[in-house]
Design a protein around this motif. Sequence first.
Motif, PDB file in Angstrom:
ATOM      1  N   ARG A  12       0.676  -1.074  -0.300  1.00  0.00           N
ATOM      2  CA  ARG A  12       0.143  -0.393  -0.084  1.00  0.00           C
ATOM      3  C   ARG A  12       0.906   1.152   0.046  1.00  0.00           C
ATOM      4  O   ARG A  12       0.938   1.633   1.013  1.00  0.00           O
ATOM      5  CB  ARG A  12      -0.867  -0.181   1.245  1.00  0.00           C
ATOM      6  CG  ARG A  12      -2.546  -1.360   1.361  1.00  0.00           C
ATOM      7  CD  ARG A  12      -3.224  -0.852   2.151  1.00  0.00           C
ATOM      8  NE  ARG A  12      -4.176   0.572   2.588  1.00  0.00           N
ATOM      9  CZ  ARG A  12      -4.252   0.733   3.376  1.00  0.00           C
ATOM     10  NH1 ARG A  12      -3.904   0.247   4.810  1.00  0.00           N
ATOM     11  NH2 ARG A  12      -5.042   1.559   3.083  1.00  0.00           N
ATOM     12  N   THR A  13       0.286   2.170  -1.263  1.00  0.00           N
ATOM     13  CA  THR A  13       1.872   3.435  -1.029  1.00  0.00           C
ATOM     14  C   THR A  13       0.823   3.932  -2.252  1.00  0.00           C
ATOM     15  O   THR A  13       0.478   3.921  -3.130  1.00  0.00           O
ATOM     16  CB  THR A  13       2.569   3.143  -1.839  1.00  0.00           C
ATOM     17  OG1 THR A  13       3.199   3.875  -1.827  1.00  0.00           O
ATOM     18  CG2 THR A  13       2.707   2.180  -2.464  1.00  0.00           C
ATOM     19  N   LYS A  14       1.245   5.627  -2.092  1.00  0.00           N
ATOM     20  CA  LYS A  14       0.725   6.771  -2.901  1.00  0.00           C
ATOM     21  C   LYS A  14       1.792   6.983  -4.067  1.00  0.00           C
ATOM     22  O   LYS A  14       1.251   7.686  -4.852  1.00  0.00           O
ATOM     23  CB  LYS A  14       0.892   7.627  -1.758  1.00  0.00           C
ATOM     24  CG  LYS A  14      -0.274   8.240  -0.830  1.00  0.00           C
ATOM     25  CD  LYS A  14      -0.040   9.395  -0.025  1.00  0.00           C
ATOM     26  CE  LYS A  14      -1.712   9.639   1.152  1.00  0.00           C
ATOM     27  NZ  LYS A  14      -0.558  10.165   2.542  1.00  0.00           N
ATOM     28  N   ALA A 103      12.126   4.575   9.240  1.00  0.00           N
ATOM     29  CA  ALA A 103      10.874   3.896   9.325  1.00  0.00           C
ATOM     30  C   ALA A 103      10.146   4.482   9.091  1.00  0.00           C
ATOM     31  O   ALA A 103       8.526   3.881   8.657  1.00  0.00           O
ATOM     32  CB  ALA A 103      10.850   2.365  10.395  1.00  0.00           C
ATOM     33  N   ARG A 104       9.661   5.464  10.201  1.00  0.00           N
ATOM     34  CA  ARG A 104       8.982   6.094  10.090  1.00  0.00           C
ATOM     35  C   ARG A 104       8.281   7.299   8.756  1.00  0.00           C
ATOM     36  O   ARG A 104       7.569   7.534   8.639  1.00  0.00           O
ATOM     37  CB  ARG A 104       9.359   6.825  11.269  1.00  0.00           C
ATOM     38  CG  ARG A 104       8.903   7.137  13.061  1.00  0.00           C
ATOM     39  CD  ARG A 104       7.533   6.332  13.503  1.00  0.00           C
ATOM     40  NE  ARG A 104       7.782   5.699  13.989  1.00  0.00           N
ATOM     41  CZ  ARG A 104       7.341   5.828  15.766  1.00  0.00           C
ATOM     42  NH1 ARG A 104       7.921   7.170  15.779  1.00  0.00           N
ATOM     43  NH2 ARG A 104       7.472   5.339  16.651  1.00  0.00           N
ATOM     44  N   ARG A 105       9.748   7.391   8.700  1.00  0.00           N
ATOM     45  CA  ARG A 105       9.516   8.643   7.461  1.00  0.00           C
ATOM     46  C   ARG A 105       9.607   7.501   5.762  1.00  0.00           C
ATOM     47  O   ARG A 105       8.790   8.443   5.521  1.00  0.00           O
ATOM     48  CB  ARG A 105      11.171   8.832   6.968  1.00  0.00           C
ATOM     49  CG  ARG A 105      11.965   9.701   7.535  1.00  0.00           C
ATOM     50  CD  ARG A 105      10.725  11.249   7.447  1.00  0.00           C
ATOM     51  NE  ARG A 105      11.333  12.245   6.691  1.00  0.00           N
ATOM     52  CZ  ARG A 105      10.669  13.386   6.699  1.00  0.00           C
ATOM     53  NH1 ARG A 105       9.367  13.177   7.346  1.00  0.00           N
ATOM     54  NH2 ARG A 105      10.968  14.136   5.798  1.00  0.00           N
ATOM     55  N   VAL A 106       8.952   6.213   6.051  1.00  0.00           N
ATOM     56  CA  VAL A 106       8.308   5.422   5.188  1.00  0.00           C
ATOM     57  C   VAL A 106       6.881   5.904   4.806  1.00  0.00           C
ATOM     58  O   VAL A 106       6.872   5.971   3.710  1.00  0.00           O
ATOM     59  CB  VAL A 106       8.974   4.094   4.473  1.00  0.00           C
ATOM     60  CG1 VAL A 106      10.239   3.691   4.603  1.00  0.00           C
ATOM     61  CG2 VAL A 106       7.994   3.768   6.125  1.00  0.00           C
ATOM     62  N   ARG A 107       6.460   5.900   5.560  1.00  0.00           N
ATOM     63  CA  ARG A 107       5.217   6.302   5.678  1.00  0.00           C
ATOM     64  C   ARG A 107       4.821   8.347   5.658  1.00  0.00           C
ATOM     65  O   ARG A 107       3.572   8.256   5.017  1.00  0.00           O
ATOM     66  CB  ARG A 107       3.928   5.789   7.418  1.00  0.00           C
ATOM     67  CG  ARG A 107       3.334   5.619   7.027  1.00  0.00           C
ATOM     68  CD  ARG A 107       2.041   5.562   8.846  1.00  0.00           C
ATOM     69  NE  ARG A 107       2.671   4.131   9.036  1.00  0.00           N
ATOM     70  CZ  ARG A 107       1.931   3.370   9.504  1.00  0.00           C
ATOM     71  NH1 ARG A 107       0.450   3.537   9.820  1.00  0.00           N
ATOM     72  NH2 ARG A 107       1.673   2.015   9.189  1.00  0.00           N
ATOM     73  N   GLY A 111       4.534   7.867   2.106  1.00  0.00           N
ATOM     74  CA  GLY A 111       3.199   7.304   1.779  1.00  0.00           C
ATOM     75  C   GLY A 111       2.484   5.505   1.853  1.00  0.00           C
ATOM     76  O   GLY A 111       1.912   5.142   1.773  1.00  0.00           O
ATOM     77  N   ILE A 112       4.029   5.285   2.305  1.00  0.00           N
ATOM     78  CA  ILE A 112       4.062   3.193   2.523  1.00  0.00           C
ATOM     79  C   ILE A 112       3.273   2.723   4.102  1.00  0.00           C
ATOM     80  O   ILE A 112       4.014   3.942   4.761  1.00  0.00           O
ATOM     81  CB  ILE A 112       5.077   2.819   2.229  1.00  0.00           C
ATOM     82  CG1 ILE A 112       6.107   3.045   1.040  1.00  0.00           C
ATOM     83  CG2 ILE A 112       5.253   1.302   2.453  1.00  0.00           C
ATOM     84  CD1 ILE A 112       6.612   3.083   0.916  1.00  0.00           C
ATOM     85  N   LYS A 113       1.997   2.193   3.541  1.00  0.00           N
ATOM     86  CA  LYS A 113       2.062   1.757   5.673  1.00  0.00           C
ATOM     87  C   LYS A 113       2.037   0.716   4.980  1.00  0.00           C
ATOM     88  O   LYS A 113       1.530  -0.455   4.324  1.00  0.00           O
ATOM     89  CB  LYS A 113       0.250   2.155   5.183  1.00  0.00           C
ATOM     90  CG  LYS A 113       0.246   3.448   5.910  1.00  0.00           C
ATOM     91  CD  LYS A 113      -1.478   3.028   5.968  1.00  0.00           C
ATOM     92  CE  LYS A 113      -1.314   5.479   6.579  1.00  0.00           C
ATOM     93  NZ  LYS A 113      -3.168   4.550   6.093  1.00  0.00           N
ATOM     94  N   ASP A 114       3.113  -0.392   5.654  1.00  0.00           N
ATOM     95  CA  ASP A 114       3.773  -1.775   5.334  1.00  0.00           C
ATOM     96  C   ASP A 114       4.547  -2.019   6.893  1.00  0.00           C
ATOM     97  O   ASP A 114       5.569  -1.518   6.570  1.00  0.00           O
ATOM     98  CB  ASP A 114       4.085  -2.089   4.097  1.00  0.00           C
ATOM     99  CG  ASP A 114       4.446  -3.576   3.981  1.00  0.00           C
ATOM    100  OD1 ASP A 114       3.931  -4.357   3.183  1.00  0.00           O
ATOM    101  OD2 ASP A 114       5.417  -4.338   4.323  1.00  0.00           O
ATOM    102  N   ALA A 115       3.565  -2.900   7.412  1.00  0.00           N
ATOM    103  CA  ALA A 115       4.348  -2.862   8.470  1.00  0.00           C
ATOM    104  C   ALA A 115       5.639  -3.975   8.391  1.00  0.00           C
ATOM    105  O   ALA A 115       6.913  -3.686   9.506  1.00  0.00           O
ATOM    106  CB  ALA A 115       4.136  -4.183   9.233  1.00  0.00           C
ATOM    107  N   ALA A 116       6.045  -4.946   7.312  1.00  0.00           N
ATOM    108  CA  ALA A 116       7.407  -5.345   6.899  1.00  0.00           C
ATOM    109  C   ALA A 116       7.658  -4.445   6.499  1.00  0.00           C
ATOM    110  O   ALA A 116       9.297  -4.596   7.009  1.00  0.00           O
ATOM    111  CB  ALA A 116       7.089  -7.353   6.344  1.00  0.00           C
TER     112      ALA A 116
END
Length: 204
Positions: A12-14, A103-107, A111-116
């Motif tokens: 899931r990404t923008k 790890a926080r910046r990816v979201r 816009g990436i919401k991927d726990a792995a």
Amino acid sequence: MLTYERKGCTVRTKMTYDEMKEALKKRLKPKRFTHSLGVAETAVFLARRFGVDEEKARIAGLLHDCGREYEDSALIHEAERRGIPVSDVERAMPILLHAYIGARRVREVYGIKDAAIEQAIWRHSVGAEDMTDLDKVIWFADMIEPGRAYPEVERLRRLSREASLDAMVLEGLTQTILFVVREGHLIHPVTVAARNALLLKGST
Ligand SMILES: [Fe+2]
Ligand SMILES: [Fe+2]
């Protein structure tokens, strides 16, 4: 939210991968950006070899150092303002914090919401006691990407083609610890725990 799919993997990404690349290029120094491309490429190679999701490996590899957009002197502040706990060892070596901030910046940025993916980036610097295969792939790709040059790198690259995932990462952790000790730096206790876990796993 745009979702794009490739080879059965859904992240899931923008942004598309190329958009992530462009955004990262604007935020990192050229050398760090080239290193990131090398880690993405190596991570895909390792993912294929070890049956790990290639798309997650490519994205995590590309973005693993996105926390390096900050100056080293800003990392403690950037960690604290996100509520990331900073240990004594990390306070003494703030560069380690770029992994957690990344790890926080990816979201935040990509816009990436991927726990792995977030976890693999969080763990790419000091490792973890219970690394997943994706964590291991990113951690090791960072050590051997084509731009890396140090005495042991060719041997580690050979392991990446011939050894098992655990044997390869164990040797990488051993070399990292030896290097850190020789340089007279602090060893992050999690790196020791990561190596112990693989040794214990191999002896059972
Ligand atoms: Fe890093
Ligand atoms: Fe890196």
